[in-house]
Motif scaffolding. Structure first.
Motif, PDB file in Angstrom:
ATOM      1  N   ARG A 113      -2.180  -5.548  -2.312  1.00  0.00           N
ATOM      2  CA  ARG A 113      -2.150  -6.695  -1.397  1.00  0.00           C
ATOM      3  C   ARG A 113      -3.559  -6.966  -0.901  1.00  0.00           C
ATOM      4  N   ALA A 114      -3.939  -8.230  -0.909  1.00  0.00           N
ATOM      5  CA  ALA A 114      -5.258  -8.616  -0.409  1.00  0.00           C
ATOM      6  C   ALA A 114      -5.328  -8.394   1.099  1.00  0.00           C
ATOM      7  N   VAL A 115      -6.361  -7.689   1.538  1.00  0.00           N
ATOM      8  CA  VAL A 115      -6.597  -7.425   2.957  1.00  0.00           C
ATOM      9  C   VAL A 115      -8.083  -7.643   3.220  1.00  0.00           C
ATOM     10  N   PRO A 116      -8.468  -7.811   4.486  1.00  0.00           N
ATOM     11  CA  PRO A 116      -9.901  -7.943   4.778  1.00  0.00           C
ATOM     12  C   PRO A 116     -10.687  -6.762   4.217  1.00  0.00           C
ATOM     13  N   GLY A 117     -11.678  -7.069   3.430  1.00  0.00           N
ATOM     14  CA  GLY A 117     -12.514  -6.012   2.865  1.00  0.00           C
ATOM     15  C   GLY A 117     -12.054  -5.481   1.520  1.00  0.00           C
ATOM     16  N   GLY A 118     -11.030  -6.101   0.925  1.00  0.00           N
ATOM     17  CA  GLY A 118     -10.606  -5.638  -0.400  1.00  0.00           C
ATOM     18  C   GLY A 118      -9.111  -5.748  -0.615  1.00  0.00           C
ATOM     19  N   LYS A 119      -8.560  -4.798  -1.356  1.00  0.00           N
ATOM     20  CA  LYS A 119      -7.134  -4.796  -1.658  1.00  0.00           C
ATOM     21  C   LYS A 119      -6.540  -3.428  -1.332  1.00  0.00           C
ATOM     22  N   GLN A 120      -5.369  -3.450  -0.711  1.00  0.00           N
ATOM     23  CA  GLN A 120      -4.673  -2.226  -0.336  1.00  0.00           C
ATOM     24  C   GLN A 120      -3.522  -1.971  -1.315  1.00  0.00           C
ATOM     25  N   PRO A 121      -3.531  -0.826  -2.021  1.00  0.00           N
ATOM     26  CA  PRO A 121      -2.411  -0.531  -2.912  1.00  0.00           C
ATOM     27  C   PRO A 121      -1.179  -0.053  -2.146  1.00  0.00           C
ATOM     28  N   PHE A 122      -0.019  -0.425  -2.659  1.00  0.00           N
ATOM     29  CA  PHE A 122       1.272   0.018  -2.130  1.00  0.00           C
ATOM     30  C   PHE A 122       2.061   0.668  -3.253  1.00  0.00           C
ATOM     31  N   PHE A 123       2.874   1.641  -2.893  1.00  0.00           N
ATOM     32  CA  PHE A 123       3.818   2.234  -3.830  1.00  0.00           C
ATOM     33  C   PHE A 123       5.199   1.732  -3.460  1.00  0.00           C
TER      34      PHE A 123
END
Length: 224
Positions: A105-115
């Motif tokens: 998911r796009a977040v401020p400062g990059g992308k956060q992976p989710f499982f």
């Protein structure tokens, strides 16, 4: 889309859930990526079998298996019409087991992976497979069908794998199932089937493959 997933469930559990005979030994894998061998369930001579196929469909009519980007996913909305997928959609359907899959998911400062994991048991992705034959031998390969995401999943990404219920396994694998029935299966699964949480960004590198990749980040709840 679905570009990474995990499968560490014992092969005996897969044999029971999918009513299939395993013809391979499986090691736990927590960062499965395209172009690697993955277990699939498909019809065999006397029943369902669990075998390895390369993830990334290589159509039977391809000139060579390494041509172009690996077709790891197929959009369910167009799978019956696309030249690479319409033949396998008619005759070569399979199930691809997974404990869960990763999405970013796009977040401020990059992308956060989710499982995104199964709430119970093992997920069954709807898949297609094909067999390429050439001077070097044969190659069995597969692709995962995707659909539009809904509910909390849509807050992470707009696509997700097609996940089938146990009672749909037989219909999906049966070569005699009518196309309109097949298309009715290609929809988002119920939200209750899934659980999701943010995970370490180490999963972004295929060099990392350990149980810690699927563990929730401490203090990072999913604001669904």
């Amino acid at each position: 889309m679905c570009g990474r997933y995990a499968l560490s469930s014992p092969v005996q559990a897969l044999e029971v859930q999918f009513e299939a005979e395993a013809q391979v030994l499986l090691a736990p894998r927590y960062n499965i990526a395209p172009t690697t061998p993955v277990p699939v369930v498909r019809n065999g001579g006397a029943g369902r079998i669990l075998v390895l196929h390369r993830w990334g469909l290589v159509p039977a009519w391809s000139r060579e298996p390494g041509a172009g980007a690996p077709m790891a996913n197929a959009r369910s909305e167009t799978v019956a019409e696309k030249p690479a997928f319409r033949g396998p959609f008619r005759r070569n359907r399979c199930l691809i087991p997974a404990d869960g899959f990763y999405e970013w998911r796009a977040v401020p400062g990059g992308k956060q992976p989710f499982f995104i994991r199964a709430a119970e048991g093992v997920l069954a992705f709807a898949g297609l497979w094909d067999r390429w034959e050439g001077p070097e031998g044969t190659l069995d390969s597969c692709t995962i069908l995707t659909t539009a995401a809904q509910g909390p999943m849509a807050r992470i990404h707009d696509r997700m794998p097609v996940i089938l219920a146990r009672e749909a396994y037989a219909q999906w694998l049966d070569p005699a199932t009518p196309p309109d029935v097949l298309k009715g299966l290609l929809r988002p699964c119920p939200e209750a089937w899934l659980r999701m949480h943010p995970v370490d960004r180490r999963v972004g590198s295929v060099r990392n493959d350990d149980p810690g990749l699927v563990e929730p980040l401490p203090g990072e709840p999913f604001d669904a």
